[in-house]
Design a protein around this motif. Structure first.
Motif, PDB file in Angstrom:
ATOM      1  N   UNK A   1       5.712  -3.045  16.356  1.00  0.00           N
ATOM      2  CA  UNK A   1       6.133  -3.843  17.510  1.00  0.00           C
ATOM      3  C   UNK A   1       5.047  -3.906  18.576  1.00  0.00           C
TER       4      UNK A   1
ATOM      5  N   UNK B   1       1.310 -11.386  10.464  1.00  0.00           N
ATOM      6  CA  UNK B   1       2.344 -10.813   9.602  1.00  0.00           C
ATOM      7  C   UNK B   1       2.731 -11.775   8.481  1.00  0.00           C
TER       8      UNK B   1
ATOM      9  N   UNK C   1       7.273   3.044   2.814  1.00  0.00           N
ATOM     10  CA  UNK C   1       6.575   4.263   2.386  1.00  0.00           C
ATOM     11  C   UNK C   1       7.536   5.240   1.726  1.00  0.00           C
ATOM     12  N   UNK C   2       8.694   5.435   2.376  1.00  0.00           N
ATOM     13  CA  UNK C   2       9.674   6.369   1.795  1.00  0.00           C
ATOM     14  C   UNK C   2      10.138   5.865   0.428  1.00  0.00           C
TER      15      UNK C   2
ATOM     16  N   UNK D   1       0.371   4.262   0.067  1.00  0.00           N
ATOM     17  CA  UNK D   1      -0.069   5.373   0.930  1.00  0.00           C
ATOM     18  C   UNK D   1       0.485   5.255   2.339  1.00  0.00           C
ATOM     19  N   UNK D   2       0.627   4.012   2.830  1.00  0.00           N
ATOM     20  CA  UNK D   2       1.062   3.821   4.218  1.00  0.00           C
ATOM     21  C   UNK D   2       2.395   3.102   4.334  1.00  0.00           C
ATOM     22  N   UNK D   3       2.796   2.414   3.270  1.00  0.00           N
ATOM     23  CA  UNK D   3       3.985   1.580   3.355  1.00  0.00           C
ATOM     24  C   UNK D   3       3.716   0.197   3.907  1.00  0.00           C
ATOM     25  N   UNK D   4       2.468  -0.106   4.174  1.00  0.00           N
ATOM     26  CA  UNK D   4       2.151  -1.443   4.677  1.00  0.00           C
ATOM     27  C   UNK D   4       2.372  -2.464   3.574  1.00  0.00           C
TER      28      UNK D   4
ATOM     29  N   UNK E   1      18.255  -1.238  17.039  1.00  0.00           N
ATOM     30  CA  UNK E   1      18.762   0.123  16.860  1.00  0.00           C
ATOM     31  C   UNK E   1      19.503   0.576  18.112  1.00  0.00           C
TER      32      UNK E   1
ATOM     33  N   UNK F   1       6.387  11.251   8.345  1.00  0.00           N
ATOM     34  CA  UNK F   1       5.634  10.026   8.037  1.00  0.00           C
ATOM     35  C   UNK F   1       4.349   9.975   8.871  1.00  0.00           C
TER      36      UNK F   1
ATOM     37  N   UNK G   1      14.221  -4.803  14.102  1.00  0.00           N
ATOM     38  CA  UNK G   1      15.101  -3.660  13.918  1.00  0.00           C
ATOM     39  C   UNK G   1      15.847  -3.424  15.218  1.00  0.00           C
TER      40      UNK G   1
ATOM     41  N   UNK H   1       0.554  10.004   7.661  1.00  0.00           N
ATOM     42  CA  UNK H   1      -0.394   8.947   8.025  1.00  0.00           C
ATOM     43  C   UNK H   1      -1.661   9.521   8.656  1.00  0.00           C
TER      44      UNK H   1
ATOM     45  N   UNK I   1       9.204  -1.978  21.229  1.00  0.00           N
ATOM     46  CA  UNK I   1       9.867  -1.350  20.086  1.00  0.00           C
ATOM     47  C   UNK I   1      10.535  -2.329  19.142  1.00  0.00           C
ATOM     48  N   UNK I   2      10.808  -3.542  19.604  1.00  0.00           N
ATOM     49  CA  UNK I   2      11.425  -4.550  18.752  1.00  0.00           C
ATOM     50  C   UNK I   2      10.313  -5.462  18.263  1.00  0.00           C
ATOM     51  N   UNK I   3      10.039  -5.431  16.973  1.00  0.00           N
ATOM     52  CA  UNK I   3       8.875  -6.135  16.426  1.00  0.00           C
ATOM     53  C   UNK I   3       9.230  -7.560  16.047  1.00  0.00           C
TER      54      UNK I   3
ATOM     55  N   UNK J   1      10.024   4.164  14.768  1.00  0.00           N
ATOM     56  CA  UNK J   1       8.964   3.586  13.928  1.00  0.00           C
ATOM     57  C   UNK J   1       8.388   4.596  12.933  1.00  0.00           C
TER      58      UNK J   1
ATOM     59  N   UNK K   1       0.872  -1.177   0.000  1.00  0.00           N
ATOM     60  CA  UNK K   1       0.000   0.000   0.000  1.00  0.00           C
ATOM     61  C   UNK K   1       0.909   1.227   0.000  1.00  0.00           C
TER      62      UNK K   1
ATOM     63  N   UNK L   1       7.192  -0.419   7.617  1.00  0.00           N
ATOM     64  CA  UNK L   1       6.237   0.421   6.890  1.00  0.00           C
ATOM     65  C   UNK L   1       6.816   1.789   6.543  1.00  0.00           C
ATOM     66  N   UNK L   2       7.511   2.393   7.497  1.00  0.00           N
ATOM     67  CA  UNK L   2       8.077   3.709   7.204  1.00  0.00           C
ATOM     68  C   UNK L   2       9.083   3.641   6.066  1.00  0.00           C
TER      69      UNK L   2
END
Lengths: 788, 263
Positions: free
Chosen positions: B180, A717, A775-776, A650-653, A695, B248, A693, B252, A709-711, B243, A648, A771-772
């Protein structure tokens, strides 16, 4: 018995206890008089320790002891080791800094172990740990592997100038450079293989228990290889001699590599149990797991592929910087070298390959083997290069791969490996059919009509499993042999205990190994117990990692079973009064050839122990046999995965619409368990490619240090996988098996990134494709389309 | 978790007394934030007052033409309520999209709203719908209630008891999950009320939930996704993290607002 033997999808016998909460994990074990350990960890990434004041902690209620690196040194407890020597291209041995179990003079990552508190209760230990005063002299953090070796960067270990552990290489540089010089086309990619946090469901745990009466230590630990843990704790760290140290790895809730290693925590617990005279328990909290379990991957690579005008691959060249973290973990040195570069030939006939790898220290959590260990990194390099080269030269990515497949076996690659068997085109053909490759254009058009971007990506992976021939790995620097042991104890009534040096921490060995016995000895699996994970029961073993337990562990069981049959024939011959060489063994019965005489397996077992009917000068009583099996080659599982995604913009999904996996694991012992391993592996690969991710900020703080924060990948998914197999039996072991535990995690990341970049219409996205990030990247696609 | 005193009053009055008797005590609703925070020792209250035995804090009722939801009503109860589904179906859907089944059966609307997590779903609904928040002491409008990250108008010794929602002409909530945590990376609630359109945004604001007044004006004039074309949220006050950077998230917000309007 064939309904339970090799090839049967028997339900896993261990699952009843796991899913009803009856498993016995380390944290379920409690020893009389048990105390609790809490580690004081460094809050900073890099600092000298000017002073540690433990007086307030020591005076805190319930505290039995507070120890630092100085206490370990005073007891002559050695540091943690790295068990694989790598030599740099100039011939010099790798430059490894010391790795004390508790910091001595310096801390090198956030989470580094500074001190331990032992107290009557966990809360008291936590309270006291908060009272330890450490005076840090902060030093600059070194986080980015790409610049860690630059002049002027803070030096993490005095032993390793420029934070460089080794500068290693493999392959023929001159031949490779010459091939590139005459190439009609060169594809070049800058690749980041992102760092991952293992996150087994069960965090690590340990109980150290010293028995002063017997002068005997027992360590309960979350280990994939308890015998290796005992060897290292005895011979290198110096806790106690092996016969005075028992290591038990009971039910273990997932490892993925992270529980291979010998860590500071279990070392300190077993040592401290003698100091305080009480059992000492430690169970990691998830935050500690994020900080102090060895992480995986973390490579930065520049890779190039040279083609001639016809599309034939001429050569591959790669330069990799591997982030090893702040200390060398147990097998850290081998992962980005011998578990990585020898896989750079993939499934392809590549005449020349040259790979350079710098192993680099940073002030981050140590990095070591994680599901796939080097092979996912290699496969990502190869399969991204193949896909992009096909796109750049206007070739169909499937047919470009087919053109360059290795087609005859055995095949010697330019990078050590001698592939023994495979049929790569068979997997590709089946996968193309299952994925409806022909219908892709129509599906892309339909997605475009909805404003979505659709893409398809291939991954034709190979891995080297069944690690490994001991002499071969010894010549490459391994500190140990990589055989496996098995012992089969037949009881007088014919029930069987199989003691294995492999260790099951989710793989289902209690089922699959029993199936092997069922096939070989003709008994139902209900009559078989698989015993593992205790150095007092199993004499020696090398453990489970690298998809080795089928190819090596089960092969050892086959060898021992063959000895049981041979002995049983001798006993049966004596009992039936027929010549030894006229006894056949079929379907659990010993038959006197050319007679109507026969004895069941159980009858022979009983006679072996009763020992009335044979001459003890000729036949020993009893029925127990052992084997140490050392493989003659690696195994080479391979396959083709095809991912299809819809983005998508529009959202990066990114939605994974289809996943086709066609794997060749050789002979399957339990197809259902194999399929489950493929499912789990793909999910882990999806995690790496899209979600996970790791970081660090510029100060070395782990920003993604919790599940907030860590998915990790969740059920929604991933798609419903379309999994199938092709079969070329492995000629290198008696079962014809290859190993399946890591395949999905190896295959999935390039398949997904190839699919996402196909959808985007350009290659500018790195893992994880969050997603981010998507999207970019999709903004760029939209602009590119507008410009066209 | 450090040791603490535990109180479980049976009435709001008893809870009031317990609060006054133990300065610094924390109120325990569903415990979905407080208990993990205590386990991590980020909160170390001496006293925890569990509100779960106060029957009057639970339940959903049609009242004064609106919907009154007790502060201790779980997300699952709201999601499954025929009254909510009938009056404000988008609110039931929002509640059914919070966390996972375990969270929805423990977490409460009052706990969520009083905590005012900048990525929580409920604050967007409460603000967009112009709900009224009733406490043990007074009544507070949604516009006055939310006062920044984890900050509300609730005072010491004040207990949120009920949230009263007027029934709008339509209400919808669209969120984009943070990968996440599955909290809202961005969530936009759009309510069409007799007094005009209200648009509330969660997940994006540096100061927590906020109203997007430009979108409200545009939608009040023309309630269609197309009305938002060309409208961009100013990213300067939008959150940035690993995230989603501010640009962004701001983007959204526009997409989610369109999707909420489109229903």
């Amino acid at each position: 018995m064939t309904d339970q033997g090799i090839g049967a999808s028997v339900k896993r016998v261990e699952d009843l206890r796991f899913i009803t909460g009856k498993g016995q994990y380390v944290d379920d074990i409690n020893r009389h008089g048990q105390t609790y350990a809490v580690f004081a960890r460094s809050p900073v990434a890099h600092a000298t320790i000017k002073n540690i004041d433990v007086s307030e902690a020591l005076a805190s209620p319930g505290v039995l002891g507070v120890y630092t690196g100085a206490d370990l040194a005073a007891d002559k407890i050695g540091g943690l080791i790295c068990g694989w020597m790598i030599h740099s291209k100039d011939g010099s041995p790798m430059k490894a800094g010391a790795h004390p179990a508790l910091a001595q003079g310096k801390v090198r990552y956030v989470g580094d172990h500074v001190a331990v508190v032992i107290a009557e209760t966990l809360d008291q230990a936590k309270d006291a740990a908060g009272l330890i005063q450490v005076d840090y002299g902060e030093l600059p953090a070194v986080v980015d592997v790409g610049s860690a070796q630059a002049a002027g960067k803070a030096q993490i270990h005095d032993e390793a100038p420029n934070n460089t552990v080794y500068q290693w290489h493999l392959g023929d540089k001159d031949a490779t450079d010459a091939a590139f010089a005459k190439a009609a086309h060169v594809t070049k990619l800058d690749i980041v293989n992102n760092r991952l946090v293992p996150n087994a469901m069960e965090p690590r745990a340990a109980i150290g228990d010293f028995d002063p009466g017997q002068d005997q230590f027992t360590l309960y630990t979350t280990s994939q290889n308890p015998h290796v843990a005992r060897l290292v704790l005895s011979a290198f760290i110096g806790i106690a001699p092996e016969h005075k140290l028992r290591v038990i790895a009971p039910d273990v809730g997932g490892g993925f590599g992270s529980k291979i290693f010998i860590y500071a925590e279990e070392t300190v617990c077993i040592w401290a149990s003698k100091k305080v005279g009480r059992p000492v328990k430690w169970v990691a909290e998830r935050t500690e797991a994020f900080l102090a379990d060895a992480h995986g991957r973390d490579h930065v690579t520049t890779a190039e592929l040279a083609l001639d005008a016809s599309g034939k691959i001429l050569a591959l060249r790669a330069n990799t910087k591997a982030n090893l973290g702040a200390y060398l973990s147990t097998f850290a040195s081998s992962v980005p070298t011998y578990l990585y570069a020898p896989l750079l030939s993939g499934q392809y006939d590549i005449p020349a390959i040259y790979c350079e790898v710098d192993g680099v220290y940073t002030t981050t959590t140590p990095v070591d083997a994680y599901r796939g260990a080097g092979r996912p990194e290699a496969t990502f390099v190869v399969e991204r290069l193949l896909e992009v080269a096909a796109r750049q030269t206007g070739r169909d990515p499937a047919e470009f791969r087919r053109q360059n497949f290795i087609k005859s076996f055995p095949h010697q690659t330019p990078v050590i490996m001698a592939y023994d068997a495979g049929d790569y085109a068979a997997s590709l053909d089946k996968a193309l059919e299952m994925a409806d490759y022909k219908g892709l254009a129509a599906r892309k058009a339909e997605s475009a009509r909805k404003g979505k971007l659709r893409g398809l990506g291939f991954s034709a992976y190979i891995e080297a499993c069944g690690i490994a021939p001991s002499r071969a790995v010894g010549s490459l620097g391994a500190g140990v042999g990589l055989w496996e042991s098995a012992e089969i104890r037949v009881n007088p009534v014919g029930t069987i205990e199989v003691l294995t040096g492999s260790h099951s921490h989710g793989q289902g060995h209690e089922t699959t190994f029993a199936q092997v016995i069922s096939s070989k000895l003709g008994v139902p699996i209900e009559q078989v117990s698989i015993v593992h994970g205790d150095t007092d029961k199993v004499q020696m073993g090398m453990g489970t990692y690298g998809s080795r337990s089928g190819a090596v562990g089960a092969s050892a069981i086959v060898k021992a079973a063959e000895k049981i049959v041979a002995k049983g024939k001798r006993v049966a011959a004596a009992c039936m009064e027929v010549p030894e060489d006229s006894v056949d063994f079929e379907n659990g019965e010993f038959l006197g050839r050319g007679t109507n005489k026969k004895m069941t397996f159980g009858e022979v077992a009983l006679q072996a122990y009763v020992a009335h009917k044979f001459d003890p000068e000729l036949i020993e009583p009893g029925l127990k046999e052992g084997s140490f099996y050392d493989p003659k080659n690696f195994t080479f599982p391979s396959g083709v995965h095809i991912a299809e995604v819809e983005i998508d913009p529009e959202t990066g999904h990114t939605r994974i619409d289809r996943w086709t996996a066609v794997d060749d694991f050789g002979i399957l012992i339990n197809p259902m368990i194999v399929e489950g391993q493929v499912h789990g592996g793909i999910a882990q690969g999806v995690g790496q490619a899209m979600l996970e991710h790791t970081v660090y900020d510029e100060n070395g703080q782990l920003i993604t240090g919790s599940f907030m924060d860590y998915a990790m990948p969740r059920a929604d998914d991933v798609p419903s996988y379309n999994v199938s197999m092709t079969t070329t039996p492995c000629p290198s072991n008696p079962l014809g098996v290859k190993g399946c535990g890591e395949a999905g995690a190896i295959a999935a990341p390039p398949a997904l990134i190839n699919a996402i970049t196909d959808a985007l219409g350009h290659e500018e996205i790195a893992m994880p494709a969050t997603p981010q990030a998507v999207w970019r990247a999709a903004q760029k696609s939209v602009r590119k389309q507008a410009a066209e | 978790m450090q040791a603490f005193d535990y109180r479980r009053p049976g009435t709001i009055n008893e809870a009031d007394l317990a609060l006054k008797a133990a300065p610094g005590a924390r109120l325990l609703a569903g415990g979905q934030t407080l208990l993990p925070t205590m386990k991590l020792r980020l909160a170390t209250p001496d006293t925890v007052i569990d509100l779960s035995a106060i029957a009057s804090l639970k339940g959903i009722a049609r009242k004064d033409g609106g919907l009154a939801i007790g502060a201790m009503t779980t997300h699952a109860a709201v999601a499954e309520s025929a009254d909510v589904k009938g009056a404000i179906p988008g609110l039931a859907k929002l509640a059914g999209g919070i966390g996972d089944p375990q969270v929805r059966h423990r977490g409460t609307i009052g706990g969520s709203v009083a905590n005012n997590d900048p990525a929580a779903d409920y604050p967007a609904a409460v603000l967009a719908l112009g709900a009224t928040l009733n406490t043990s002491k007074r009544t507070i409008t949604a516009d006055d209630f939310f006062q920044g990250l984890f900050a509300t108008a609730l005072e010491e010794n004040e207990i949120l008891t009920e949230i009263a929602f007027p029934v709008p002409q339509s209400f919808a909530y669209a969120k984009f999950d943070q990968p996440a945590s599955r909290f809202a990376l961005v969530g936009v609630a759009v309510a069409r009320t007799s007094g005009g359109v209200r648009v509330a945004v969660t997940g994006a604001g540096q100061g927590g939930v906020f109203r997007w007044t430009d979108a409200e004006k545009a939608l009040s004039a023309n309630f269609s996704a197309a009305a938002l074309d060309g409208l961009k949220l100013d990213a300067s006050n939008v959150l940035s993290d690993v995230h989603g950077n501010a640009d962004y998230r701001a983007h959204l917000v526009g997409i989610m607002a369109r999707r909420a309007v489109a229903g």
